[in-house]
Design a protein around this motif. Structure first.
Motif, short mmCIF file in Angstrom:
data_model
loop_
_atom_site.label_atom_id
_atom_site.label_comp_id
_atom_site.label_asym_id
_atom_site.label_seq_id
_atom_site.Cartn_x
_atom_site.Cartn_y
_atom_site.Cartn_z
N ARG B 46 0.66 -1.23 0.11
CA ARG B 46 0.20 -0.46 0.10
C ARG B 46 0.87 1.37 0.08
O ARG B 46 0.44 2.37 -0.97
N ILE B 47 2.11 1.60 0.41
CA ILE B 47 2.84 2.38 0.56
C ILE B 47 3.53 3.03 -0.78
O ILE B 47 3.46 3.59 -1.46
N ILE B 48 3.87 2.00 -1.52
CA ILE B 48 3.84 1.56 -2.95
C ILE B 48 3.11 2.16 -3.35
O ILE B 48 3.40 3.29 -4.26
N ALA B 49 2.15 1.74 -3.62
CA ALA B 49 1.30 2.16 -4.41
C ALA B 49 0.47 3.90 -4.06
O ALA B 49 0.29 4.65 -4.60
N GLY B 50 1.58 4.53 -2.94
CA GLY B 50 0.98 5.29 -1.90
C GLY B 50 -0.34 5.49 -1.30
O GLY B 50 -1.04 6.50 -1.15
N LEU B 51 -1.51 4.86 -0.88
CA LEU B 51 -2.27 4.31 -0.09
C LEU B 51 -2.06 4.34 1.09
O LEU B 51 -3.36 4.43 2.21
N ASP B 52 -0.90 4.65 1.34
CA ASP B 52 -0.78 4.94 3.59
C ASP B 52 0.57 5.45 2.69
O ASP B 52 1.43 5.52 1.23
N THR B 53 1.29 6.78 3.56
CA THR B 53 2.42 7.03 3.73
C THR B 53 2.67 6.77 4.49
O THR B 53 2.60 6.53 5.69
N LYS B 58 11.43 6.63 1.87
CA LYS B 58 11.05 6.60 1.12
C LYS B 58 10.67 5.92 -0.13
O LYS B 58 11.81 4.41 0.07
N VAL B 59 9.89 5.90 -0.91
CA VAL B 59 10.26 4.92 -2.13
C VAL B 59 10.28 5.70 -3.51
O VAL B 59 9.77 6.41 -3.73
N LEU B 60 11.73 4.57 -4.16
CA LEU B 60 11.39 5.84 -5.29
C LEU B 60 10.89 4.60 -6.37
O LEU B 60 11.29 3.49 -6.46
N GLY B 68 6.40 13.39 -2.22
CA GLY B 68 4.67 13.63 -2.02
C GLY B 68 3.96 13.83 -3.21
O GLY B 68 2.53 13.88 -3.38
N LEU B 69 3.63 12.51 -4.76
CA LEU B 69 3.17 12.12 -4.97
C LEU B 69 1.61 11.18 -4.69
O LEU B 69 1.75 10.48 -4.45
N ALA B 70 0.78 12.31 -5.09
CA ALA B 70 -0.25 11.63 -4.95
C ALA B 70 -1.12 9.82 -5.52
O ALA B 70 0.01 9.94 -6.82
#
Lengths: 315, 352
Positions: B46-53, B58-60, B68-70
């Motif tokens: 979910r963090i990779i997807a951006g559903l969780d922060t 960080k994820v590159l 910062g990407l939605a």
């Protein structure tokens, strides 16, 4: 074999015939005595002096004003609670935050507080002797004994209807579909409009119907803040009371019959909404059974190599 | 697209879901995140997807920081465990959704969208039911729709959360094989989460074994299975019999066991856990002076072509599981109630 089992279970779980009849008669008797007879009495009383008197009571200026006012108040309070209820249910069902339990309790508050108390609260805040009274007087703003007060009181008592209808449903539905929409690139607003709203539309409709019925029928809270100015701040329930106190029974029952009619229409609408919803679910379940039984046939994989060309075309 | 996960930590209340986790995923790889439930694998996805922060780290993606990407801008395809299909839309509209919600300037004409959706539905072999609603589909069919929907937006990365978890065994096996082929055709970097070791070993290029928010081991399916890095990985990847004991003088001493350990320093003495797979154990009738764990046969049952023996022995709560050829079990006339000697033909020892 299965049939035999069902038969035995049915016999074992069913009361004897005479017991069923007695229970049914008691239930129907109560229903008749406490619901059907009074409702019929209202209509009979309203028409006792004939149709002409009935219609005259409804088109009389004060009665018309009361009907218009009731529609106006409901017309403001219901949309307000539609928006508020949806927003509150959304926040409660989809997010974790501090004070969530408190918000849920607060939404239920109007159900547990006497409507008279609700009305008095507004008097305390906006009345002449109230906290904001002097300031309102100085700025020439009328809230009590005017439409704003009626709307506030009505909004208060109808607070829970939409929200309660939605919260449990939205909690059960979870966040998955909304998250899926987000990963597919939909904005928050689009997600709400195209994903959330269609999923809750039936519950929302039921909530609005109930909210509207209560908004039009509310007596206690409205009575406290209305001031009972004829032709100006009397809603239909208040108008009925005044007529009744003045011994104008036929007129009182005529207006009351409108409210009774509203109740019936509400019930029918609610039943229709629920029936439509049920029908959708039932149809889907029937189709699901078909799909399950045909899955073994459906899943036979076509060799992937044969699809490679299409895959590349898609990619 | 390659993915670099750098020192990611995530806490839910007092629960530590991810603990300073780092991982590199190469372009075009199919990676399995394997671990028990609650190990943090889904949180990572979910963090990779951006559903969780993440709380920290960080994820590159392709070297670019996505912090910062939605979600909407990340262009990931996400397949949910319970499909998360839009229940009020037909199969077709579900798949078309991602294409139709694009801003007007980027949106393809409806005709193109229709063509593309039809090709996708053919790809996942459900083109003949495009007018149906999700409720009218079986689990396997729903999963295919979910996959087609995720692929429709041409994701840079495909993320799958327990994609086959809710399906029955036969459908699961078919879909597994099918996913592997699909990945080979499309070649999109894919990460899938599973708690099923068999699934991870069968489908993935590389398996990442996760436990308690940390990575225990990364490697090809062969590597992690044949050379587990520690006791956890061994125990998680397939059935395992555990023996507690100690090592000294280059030998593992367990209950009735003496197992020499070539390559172990002779001066090392410590407590140790030893593991043996069921098929790495042999049984024989007790003979005076015979080596092995003395255990009583409790139950025997069939596993495919083989027979599994369940034996109880003093000093362990869990029964010992031995798998052997049916012919051999028949030859030895093994029956419940007999006392047998169990001896490992190979043993993995992890000094503690």
């Amino acid at each position: 074999m299965a049939r035999g089992h069902t038969f035995v279970a049915t016999r074992a779980n069913t009361e004897p015939r005479w017991m069923r009849i007695v229970l049914t008669v008691i239930a129907l008797g109560f229903l008749a005595a406490f619901l059907v007879v009074p409702l019929a009495a209202v209509l009979v009383e309203a028409l006792r002096k004939g149709w002409a008197t009935y219609l005259a009571a409804l088109v009389e200026p004060d009665a018309l004003a009361a009907i218009k006012l009731t529609l106006l108040v409901a017309g403001i309070a219901v949309p307000f609670n539609l928006v508020f209820g949806t927003a509150a249910a959304w926040a409660i069902a989809k997010f974790e935050f501090r004070g969530k339990q408190l918000l849920i309790t607060l939404i239920d508050l109007p159900f547990s507080v006497s409507p008279v108390v609700a009305g008095l609260v507004y008097v305390l805040v906006f009345g002449q002797q109230g906290w904001l009274g002097p300031w309102l007087r100085d700025h020439d703003i009328k809230i009590l004994f005017a439409v704003p007060g009626l709307v506030l009181a009505t909004v208060f008592v109808t607070f829970p209807f939409v929200a309660r209808e939605l919260i449990s449903l939205m909690q059960a539905q979870g966040n998955d579909e909304e998250e899926a929409a987000l990963t597919l690139g939909a904005s928050g607003l689009r997600t709400f409009w195209h994903v959330t709203l269609p999923n809750i539309k039936w519950a929302l409709l039921t909530g609005v119907i109930l909210c509207n019925a209560r908004a039009m029928g509310e007596f206690g809270a409205v009575s406290v803040v209305s001031g009972h100015i004829r032709g100006q701040t009397n809603t239909m329930p208040l108008h009925v009371e005044i007529l009744y106190n003045e011994y104008q029974f036929a007129a009182a029952f005529a207006v009351a019959s409108l409210l009774a009619l509203l109740a019936l229409v509400t019930l029918v609408l609610k039943a229709v909404v629920e029936w439509l919803e049920e029908r959708g679910v039932a149809a889907a379940e029937r189709a699901k059974k078909v799909a399950d039984s045909s899955e073994s046939a459906a899943r036979t994989p076509v060799p992937a190599d044969a699809r490679a060309g299409q895959a590349l075309a898609v990619a | 697209m390659s993915i670099q996960i750098r020192h990611v930590s995530k806490q839910f209340g007092s629960f530590r879901a991810l603990n300073d986790l780092s991982l590199d995923i190469e372009t075009g790889e199919l990676i399995a995140l394997l671990g028990p439930s609650g190990c943090g694998k889904t949180t990572l996805l979910r963090i990779i997807a951006g559903l969780d922060t993440p709380d920290t780290g960080k994820v590159l993606v392709q070297g670019e920081d996505t912090s910062g990407l939605a979600v909407q801008k990340r262009n990931v395809g996400f397949v949910f465990q319970h499909y998360a299909l839009f229940r009020h839309m037909t199969v077709f509209d579900n798949v078309a959704f991602g294409l139709r919600v694009r801003p007007r300037s980027e949106r393809s004409p409806e005709k193109e969208i229709r063509g593309r959706v039809n090709r996708l539905l053919e790809l996942v072999q459900i083109d003949w039911m495009s007018d149906r609603y999700p409720e009218q589909l079986s689990g396997g069919q729903r999963q295919r729709v979910a996959l087609a929907r995720a692929l429709a937006v041409e994701p840079r990365i495909l993320l799958l959360d327990e994609p086959f978890g809710a399906l029955d065994a036969k459908v699961r096996k078919d879909l597994r094989r099918w996913l592997r082929r699909l990945h080979d055709e499309l070649n999109v970097t894919s990460v899938f989460v599973t708690h099923d070791q068999e699934e991870a070993l069968e489908v993935a290029d590389r398996v990442v074994v996760v436990n308690a928010g940390r990575i225990e081991q990364i490697g090809s399916p062969d590597e992690v299975y044949a050379h587990p890095a520690n006791a956890f990985v061994y125990g998680f990847l397939g059935a395992a019999n555990r023996f507690d004991g100690h090592v000294s003088g280059g030998v593992f001493h367990g209950p009735g066991l003496r197992h020499p350990l070539p390559g172990m320093a002779h001066d090392q003495t410590s407590r140790a856990i030893a593991f043996a797979r069921p098929h790495d154990l042999e049984v024989e009738r007790p003979i005076p002076g015979g080596a092995g764990v003395s255990a009583q046969l409790v139950r025997r049952y069939t596993r495919g072509a083989n027979v599994v023996l369940e034996l109880s022995h003093d000093g362990a709560d869990a029964p010992i599981e031995v798998e052997l050829k049916r012919a051999e079990a028949d030859r030895m006339q093994l029956e419940p109630g007999q006392t047998l000697l169990v001896r490992p033909s190979s043993l993995r020892v992890f000094p503690q």
